[in-house]
Write an enzyme that holds these catalytic residues in place. Structure first.
Site, PDB file in Angstrom:
ATOM      1  N   SER A  26      47.437  39.664  44.055  1.00  0.00           N
ATOM      2  CA  SER A  26      47.759  41.084  44.219  1.00  0.00           C
ATOM      3  C   SER A  26      49.244  41.279  44.500  1.00  0.00           C
ATOM      4  CB  SER A  26      46.971  41.678  45.374  1.00  0.00           C
ATOM      5  OG  SER A  26      45.617  41.438  45.182  1.00  0.00           O
ATOM      6  N   ASP A  52      46.363  35.691  35.276  1.00  0.00           N
ATOM      7  CA  ASP A  52      46.671  37.099  35.531  1.00  0.00           C
ATOM      8  C   ASP A  52      48.166  37.356  35.685  1.00  0.00           C
ATOM      9  OD1 ASP A  52      44.036  37.647  35.353  1.00  0.00           O
ATOM     10  OD2 ASP A  52      43.843  38.604  37.316  1.00  0.00           O
ATOM     11  N   ASN A  94      42.245  39.751  31.300  1.00  0.00           N
ATOM     12  CA  ASN A  94      41.259  40.437  32.134  1.00  0.00           C
ATOM     13  C   ASN A  94      41.895  40.814  33.467  1.00  0.00           C
ATOM     14  OD1 ASN A  94      38.849  41.539  32.916  1.00  0.00           O
ATOM     15  ND2 ASN A  94      37.773  39.599  33.178  1.00  0.00           N
ATOM     16  N   GLY A  96      43.126  43.312  35.859  1.00  0.00           N
ATOM     17  CA  GLY A  96      43.163  44.709  36.302  1.00  0.00           C
ATOM     18  C   GLY A  96      44.486  45.022  36.978  1.00  0.00           C
ATOM     19  N   ARG A 128      35.901  47.648  31.673  1.00  0.00           N
ATOM     20  CA  ARG A 128      36.281  47.987  33.054  1.00  0.00           C
ATOM     21  C   ARG A 128      36.959  49.349  33.057  1.00  0.00           C
ATOM     22  NH1 ARG A 128      39.207  42.872  35.598  1.00  0.00           N
ATOM     23  NH2 ARG A 128      39.018  44.165  37.468  1.00  0.00           N
ATOM     24  N   SER A 179      40.714  51.163  43.946  1.00  0.00           N
ATOM     25  CA  SER A 179      41.961  51.579  44.578  1.00  0.00           C
ATOM     26  C   SER A 179      43.151  51.282  43.671  1.00  0.00           C
ATOM     27  CB  SER A 179      42.135  50.864  45.912  1.00  0.00           C
ATOM     28  OG  SER A 179      42.319  49.482  45.683  1.00  0.00           O
ATOM     29  N   GLN A 180      42.912  50.506  42.613  1.00  0.00           N
ATOM     30  CA  GLN A 180      44.016  50.177  41.704  1.00  0.00           C
ATOM     31  C   GLN A 180      44.559  51.418  40.989  1.00  0.00           C
ATOM     32  OE1 GLN A 180      42.925  47.009  39.070  1.00  0.00           O
ATOM     33  NE2 GLN A 180      42.808  45.488  40.705  1.00  0.00           N
ATOM     34  N   ASP A 329      36.795  41.651  47.811  1.00  0.00           N
ATOM     35  CA  ASP A 329      36.787  40.389  47.064  1.00  0.00           C
ATOM     36  C   ASP A 329      36.288  39.237  47.925  1.00  0.00           C
ATOM     37  OD1 ASP A 329      37.619  41.542  44.750  1.00  0.00           O
ATOM     38  OD2 ASP A 329      39.730  40.982  44.959  1.00  0.00           O
ATOM     39  N   LYS A 356      33.918  44.728  38.493  1.00  0.00           N
ATOM     40  CA  LYS A 356      34.963  43.693  38.529  1.00  0.00           C
ATOM     41  C   LYS A 356      34.844  42.794  37.298  1.00  0.00           C
ATOM     42  CE  LYS A 356      36.779  44.999  42.404  1.00  0.00           C
ATOM     43  NZ  LYS A 356      37.749  44.575  43.340  1.00  0.00           N
ATOM     44  N   GLU A 357      35.369  41.571  37.406  1.00  0.00           N
ATOM     45  CA  GLU A 357      35.387  40.662  36.261  1.00  0.00           C
ATOM     46  C   GLU A 357      34.019  40.581  35.584  1.00  0.00           C
ATOM     47  OE1 GLU A 357      37.183  40.504  38.828  1.00  0.00           O
ATOM     48  OE2 GLU A 357      39.060  39.404  38.486  1.00  0.00           O
ATOM     49  N   ARG A 360      29.316  41.718  39.706  1.00  0.00           N
ATOM     50  CA  ARG A 360      29.231  40.628  40.684  1.00  0.00           C
ATOM     51  C   ARG A 360      27.969  40.684  41.547  1.00  0.00           C
ATOM     52  NH1 ARG A 360      35.641  40.307  42.509  1.00  0.00           N
ATOM     53  NH2 ARG A 360      36.207  38.790  40.909  1.00  0.00           N
ATOM     54  N   HIS A 404      36.429  34.031  38.103  1.00  0.00           N
ATOM     55  CA  HIS A 404      36.986  33.000  38.982  1.00  0.00           C
ATOM     56  C   HIS A 404      36.295  32.964  40.341  1.00  0.00           C
ATOM     57  CE1 HIS A 404      39.891  36.165  40.781  1.00  0.00           C
ATOM     58  NE2 HIS A 404      39.047  36.787  40.004  1.00  0.00           N
ATOM     59  N   ARG A 405      36.012  34.153  40.894  1.00  0.00           N
ATOM     60  CA  ARG A 405      35.432  34.158  42.243  1.00  0.00           C
ATOM     61  C   ARG A 405      33.993  33.647  42.263  1.00  0.00           C
ATOM     62  NH1 ARG A 405      39.436  35.569  44.912  1.00  0.00           N
ATOM     63  NH2 ARG A 405      40.799  37.233  44.190  1.00  0.00           N
ATOM     64  N   LYS A 435      42.194  32.118  36.517  1.00  0.00           N
ATOM     65  CA  LYS A 435      42.632  33.507  36.673  1.00  0.00           C
ATOM     66  C   LYS A 435      43.529  33.659  37.901  1.00  0.00           C
ATOM     67  CE  LYS A 435      40.692  38.078  36.046  1.00  0.00           C
ATOM     68  NZ  LYS A 435      41.410  38.986  36.900  1.00  0.00           N
TER      69      LYS A 435
END
Ligand code: DC
Length: 679
Positions: A26, A52, A94, A96, A128, A179-180, A329, A356-357, A360, A404-405, A435
């Site tokens: 971020s 990213d 991918n 965001g 997304r 929030s992005q 996250d 998300k990706e 989730r 990734h997460r 990522k």
């Protein structure tokens, strides 16, 4: 980095040591965009190097920013608010954190200065949402074309020079999906403050407020002060302009820290804690508050500026009920910690997981169930029951959904022996961690422990020049396993004797040299290189003369004895491929798969001949064959560890097989005999 279809984790039983975190995603992408828009050059230290950030860097370069790498530091010379390229087609993967802010910044710039910019990504990126951001930008006067489904990328941003932005009214944006969108506006609208203050109003509840705090914090570093009231109304002052801070350091990623905080809470028991460097008590990232949640589940955490130390406290962990809006996250990590608790864990406020990706919530529920857990899910919550006796942990192949997460979270299931399990865990597409944390698994393997008997081994033995080394290295790469080239240890011992002026047949003099070889095998960028002490011996090791020395020292029982411990120490998670003469017979008699190569002396002599000629070294086939046969005889007839197939070994005549076919045969055999056989 593992670019392989799957990675098998053996059952793990501990974790301690130190991990160095990669830079925050971020912060990295925000810093890059701000540096790219600012006047002047910014030296960015400790930037994350991942998928990213790479797409963001490519975009900045395409827009005319100058990027110069100097060791670990990236120097970004920004546009100073003036477009240098008025047209670009940007692929943003991918990410965001690249798509949303670039869409806003380029929409504003195209409107004021003229331009035509296309933003696209991978198929998931096109699912997304970005509609709330587009809806905020259009009333400003930005022309945004939907190139696919309205409300989703790809988008085209167009404008003619001299356009106006309607900033007299507050710009309204929804805050409850991502929030992005607000972050994107906050980073783009300083470009639109020439005529007066610009006000942004959040409609609905603002989720992930900590990410807005990061944005405000970084904007301040770049000379932009934002006034805000109650996180609902944000004012950018007339004449705001980005000013480079000159130098900025990216702190370690707090979301990435969550996997190691969890690991400490689960697996750092007894001795040393798990120390995490790169993020700590002074972090500006919201996900640092994962520490509180992990502590509530039982972790013992100490912290200071730039570091954390985690140890297991309560065990089993305690189930918790938590509204996770503040750590969207890192909260995923709690869902896996929940497996190790003694009561259910209920995570709420996680509706954003669905956009998300991957979705989730659905992904997590599906994969945790494969491990044996009972999971309940709803639109914005998940409830995970621990896996407790008598309900067993299941050996499972876990999907990661190009997320990734998911991959990093699910790796924590490999500690199941600490909760009564004995299951290996297969992580499909482990490379998706690129990522945000390309070296995640290498970092994990650097701190975990496993019962050696649980670490799978493949042995590949055979005579000299049978292609063992090449085959073993390729199999190790395909499985992501450690590699032991045991011949290299005998070769190094031969070299050490030569360098010390010791007779290679003098057992009493050579054996002590073998106990203190101080060998280092290169990893990553140094893979394939070898050092003995300070001296690089990569080339010397491969000389025919060194092979002959090795053949002599390897006949000495005390030398073989001296090298045992060193060889056994290669048996580390996630697994080992060992090649030599006695890997299956003596060193790893319990190996799950033993291969014995049986290529004929004739074929081996031809192969060696080709190798030497291709390197410009003159050679004669008849002499080579005589040499090989003499060496075979010595290896086969010596009193200790003679060369012979191990019991149960699979004989593989690779005389007429190419390397790829040989590798495939070994992998096929592994599929049947390895620990995840049939999964
Ligand atoms: O595989 P290589 O050519 O690098 O091996 C060099 C010598 O070391 C060879 O003559 C046999 C010996 N060796 C051994 O005795 N036991 C092993 N496990 C590996 C090699």
């Amino acid at each position: 980095m593992y670019d392989i279809p799957h990675l098998d984790l053996p059952p793990l039983n501990g974790a301690s040591g130190t991990v160095q975190l990669p830079g925050s995603k971020s912060i990295s992408n925000r810093v890059l965009l701000l540096a790219g828009l600012a006047q002047g050059t910014t030296a960015v230290h400790d930037l994350l190097d991942s998928d990213d950030t790479r797409v963001m860097l490519d975009a900045l370069a395409a827009l005319g920013c100058t990027l110069r790498r100097d060791g670990q530091v990236l120097h970004v010379t920004g546009l100073g608010g003036r477009l240098r390229q008025n047209e670009a087609d940007l692929f943003l993967g991918n990410a965001g954190t690249a798509m949303r802010p670039l869409a806003a910044a380029l929409a504003v710039l195209a409107t004021l200065q003229g331009g035509r910019f296309t933003l696209r990504g991978v198929p998931r990126m096109h699912e997304r949402p970005i509609g709330d951001l587009v809806d905020a930008l259009r009333p400003l006067g930005c022309t945004i074309e939907d190139l696919g489904q309205p409300g989703y990328p790809p988008l085209r941003l167009v404008g003619t020079a001299g356009g106006q932005l309607n900033t007299a009214q507050p710009i309204r944006v929804r805050g409850d999906v991502s929030s992005q969108f607000l972050t994107a506006l906050l980073m783009a609208l300083p470009l639109a403050t020439e005529a007066g203050d610009v006000v942004i109003e959040v409609v609905g509840e603002l989720i992930s407020q900590p990410y807005i705090e990061i944005t405000l914090n970084l904007l301040a570093r770049f000379g932009i002060t934002v006034q805000h009231q109650g996180w609902q109304r944000f004012t950018l002052a007339q004449g705001s302009a980005y000013r480079t801070p000159g130098r900025i350091r990216v702190e370690g990623d707090a979301s990435s820290a969550s996997y190691f905080i969890a690991m400490g809470a689960i697996a750092s028991h007894g001795g040393a804690p798990l120390r995490i460097e790169g993020v700590g008590s002074d972090s500006i990232q919201g996900d640092i508050r994962f520490v509180e949640a992990a502590t509530a589940m039982g972790a013992q955490v100490k912290s200071g500026p730039g570091w954390l130390e985690v140890h297991r406290g309560r065990w089993p962990l305690a189930g918790i009920t938590l509204d996770c809006k503040h750590i969207p996250d890192a909260a995923m990590t709690l869902a896996v910690m929940a497996l190790y608790a003694d009561s259910p864990t209920r995570l709420t406020g996680i509706a954003s997981w669905r956009v998300k990706e991957t979705d989730r919530i659905a992904a997590m529920a599906t994969e945790l169930r494969k491990l044996g857990a009972t999971v309940d899910e709803g639109a914005d919550f998940i409830v995970v029951q621990p896996i407790q006796a008598p309900q067993p942990w299941q050996t499972a192949a876990l999907r990661t959904y190009d997320d990734h997460r998911m991959a990093m979270c699910l790796s924590l299931a490999a500690f199941n022996p600490l909760a009564g399990g004995a299951a290996a865990v297969r992580i499909l597409d482990p490379g998706c961690v690129a990522k945000t944390f390309p070296d995640y698994f290498e970092t994990l393997f650097g701190v975990v422990t496993a019962d050696p008997a649980q670490v799978p081994v493949i042995t590949i033995d055979g005579p000299t020049a049978s292609g063992k080394g090449t085959l073993a290295a390729a199999v190790a790469t395909a499985l992501g396993y450690e590699l032991l080239d045991s011949g290299a240890l005998y070769r190094a011992t031969g070299l050490a004797a030569q360098l010390a002026g010791v007779n290679p047949d003098d057992e009493a003099a050579v054996a002590p040299l073998a106990t203190r070889l101080a060998l280092r095998f290169g990893r990553g960028a140094e893979a394939g290189r070898t050092w003995m002490g300070e001296r690089e011996i990569t080339d010397e090791l491969r000389l025919e003369s060194t092979g002959l020395l090795a053949s002599r020292v390897s006949a000495l029982p005390a030398v073989r004895q001296a090298l045992q411990g060193l060889q056994l120490a290669f048996r580390r998670a996630p697994g080992l491929v060992a090649d030599g003469r006695d890997m299956g017979t003596v060193l790893f008699p319990d190996a799950a798969l033993k291969i014995f190569l049986t290529a004929s002396a004739e074929h081996r002599a031809e192969r060696r001949h080709k190798q030497l000629i291709s390197k410009g070294i003159p050679a004669n086939i008849a002499d080579l064959r005589a040499d090989l046969e003499a060496r075979d005889a010595r290896d086969q007839n010596r009193a200790v560890s003679p060369l012979k197939p191990a019991q149960g070994a699979k004989l593989l005549d690779n005389s007429d097989l190419g390397i790829e076919d040989s590798v495939q045969q070994v992998l096929d055999a592994w599929q049947q005999r390895g620990p995840l056989n049939g999964v």
